[in-house]
Design a protein around this motif. Structure first.
Motif, PDB file in Angstrom:
ATOM      1  N   VAL A  75      36.861  27.781  42.370  1.00 29.20           N
ATOM      2  CA  VAL A  75      37.536  28.423  41.499  1.00 29.20           C
ATOM      3  C   VAL A  75      39.147  27.415  41.786  1.00 29.20           C
ATOM      4  CG1 VAL A  75      39.354  30.610  40.558  1.00 29.20           C
ATOM      5  CG2 VAL A  75      36.773  30.734  41.655  1.00 29.20           C
ATOM      6  N   PHE A  76      39.613  27.318  40.334  1.00 25.11           N
ATOM      7  CA  PHE A  76      40.500  26.487  39.922  1.00 25.11           C
ATOM      8  C   PHE A  76      41.680  26.918  39.906  1.00 25.11           C
ATOM      9  CE2 PHE A  76      37.026  23.163  40.423  1.00 25.11           C
ATOM     10  CZ  PHE A  76      37.613  23.365  41.805  1.00 25.11           C
ATOM     11  N   ASP A  77      42.877  26.744  39.822  1.00 26.96           N
ATOM     12  CA  ASP A  77      44.691  27.404  39.041  1.00 26.96           C
ATOM     13  C   ASP A  77      43.929  27.476  37.230  1.00 26.96           C
ATOM     14  OD1 ASP A  77      45.660  27.600  41.697  1.00 26.96           O
ATOM     15  OD2 ASP A  77      46.712  26.036  41.397  1.00 26.96           O
ATOM     16  N   THR A  78      43.262  26.277  36.474  1.00 19.85           N
ATOM     17  CA  THR A  78      43.302  26.269  35.847  1.00 19.85           C
ATOM     18  C   THR A  78      42.786  27.228  35.206  1.00 19.85           C
ATOM     19  OG1 THR A  78      41.262  24.750  35.410  1.00 19.85           O
ATOM     20  CG2 THR A  78      44.292  24.549  35.397  1.00 19.85           C
ATOM     21  N   ASP A  79      41.063  27.531  35.588  1.00 20.51           N
ATOM     22  CA  ASP A  79      40.155  28.553  35.849  1.00 20.51           C
ATOM     23  C   ASP A  79      40.645  29.621  35.003  1.00 20.51           C
ATOM     24  OD1 ASP A  79      38.122  26.848  35.532  1.00 20.51           O
ATOM     25  OD2 ASP A  79      37.797  27.314  38.387  1.00 20.51           O
ATOM     26  N   GLY A  80      40.274  30.176  33.566  1.00 20.78           N
ATOM     27  CA  GLY A  80      40.065  31.535  33.878  1.00 20.78           C
ATOM     28  C   GLY A  80      39.699  32.077  33.801  1.00 20.78           C
ATOM     29  N   ASN A  81      39.984  34.061  33.238  1.00 20.30           N
ATOM     30  CA  ASN A  81      38.572  34.750  33.531  1.00 20.30           C
ATOM     31  C   ASN A  81      37.316  34.579  32.905  1.00 20.30           C
ATOM     32  OD1 ASN A  81      40.632  36.759  35.227  1.00 20.30           O
ATOM     33  ND2 ASN A  81      41.207  37.834  33.268  1.00 20.30           N
ATOM     34  N   HIS A  82      37.202  34.134  32.067  1.00 14.91           N
ATOM     35  CA  HIS A  82      36.248  33.533  31.108  1.00 14.91           C
ATOM     36  C   HIS A  82      34.882  32.652  32.275  1.00 14.91           C
ATOM     37  CE1 HIS A  82      37.478  36.086  27.647  1.00 14.91           C
ATOM     38  NE2 HIS A  82      36.055  36.569  27.787  1.00 14.91           N
ATOM     39  N   ASP A  83      35.859  31.454  32.620  1.00 18.77           N
ATOM     40  CA  ASP A  83      35.812  30.348  33.474  1.00 18.77           C
ATOM     41  C   ASP A  83      35.473  31.044  34.937  1.00 18.77           C
ATOM     42  OD1 ASP A  83      36.180  29.105  31.573  1.00 18.77           O
ATOM     43  OD2 ASP A  83      38.566  28.945  31.778  1.00 18.77           O
ATOM     44  N   ILE A  84      35.737  32.205  35.505  1.00 21.85           N
ATOM     45  CA  ILE A  84      35.586  32.305  36.832  1.00 21.85           C
ATOM     46  C   ILE A  84      33.925  33.137  36.606  1.00 21.85           C
ATOM     47  CG2 ILE A  84      35.379  33.995  38.783  1.00 21.85           C
ATOM     48  CD1 ILE A  84      38.686  32.857  37.943  1.00 21.85           C
TER      49      ILE A  84
END
Length: 123
Positions: A75-84
């Motif tokens: 998980v990266f700082d740029t990941d949003g909830n949908h990405d996760i």
């Protein structure tokens, strides 16, 4: 006895029917469609969508709490909830399952670890 040509015609015909049945279906299933099929879509297909499939008052609470700290998911700082969520659905394993409820009752619990502190999810 069927000849090679007869078998070939039968296979071609079966493939055409199969292709017609798939008409309009996407070539690949994205994570949103998979989530729908695992929840409301599956409940509708089994004609039990009045009892399960969504989280609503009056329905049976069947749910899984997934946690990225179980491993295997970056998980990266740029990941949003949908990405996760997409990563959990595509890459998650049993190691990412933190809690399971069936019929509103907790049937599985694995502590969620964040660094040195342990946090317990709410019932």
């Amino acid at each position: 006895q069927k000849t090679g040509a007869d078998r070939s015609a039968a296979i071609t015909s079966a493939c055409a029917v199969h292709k017609a049945n798939l008409e309009g279906m996407p070539d690949k299933m994205d994570w949103r469609h998979a989530l729908y099929l695992a929840t409301m879509g599956g409940a509708q297909a089994l004609a039990i969508d009045k009892q399960v499939g969504t989280i609503e008052v009056g329905k049976s609470f069947d749910a899984v709490l997934l946690d990225v700290s179980g491993g295997g998911i970056d998980v990266f700082d740029t990941d949003g909830n949908h990405d996760i969520l997409e990563k959990l659905l595509n890459l998650g394993t049993e190691h990412n399952v933190s809690k399971v409820w069936v019929g509103g009752r907790s049937v599985h619990y694995k502590p969620v670890y964040r660094g040195q502190q342990q946090q317990q999810p709410n019932n």
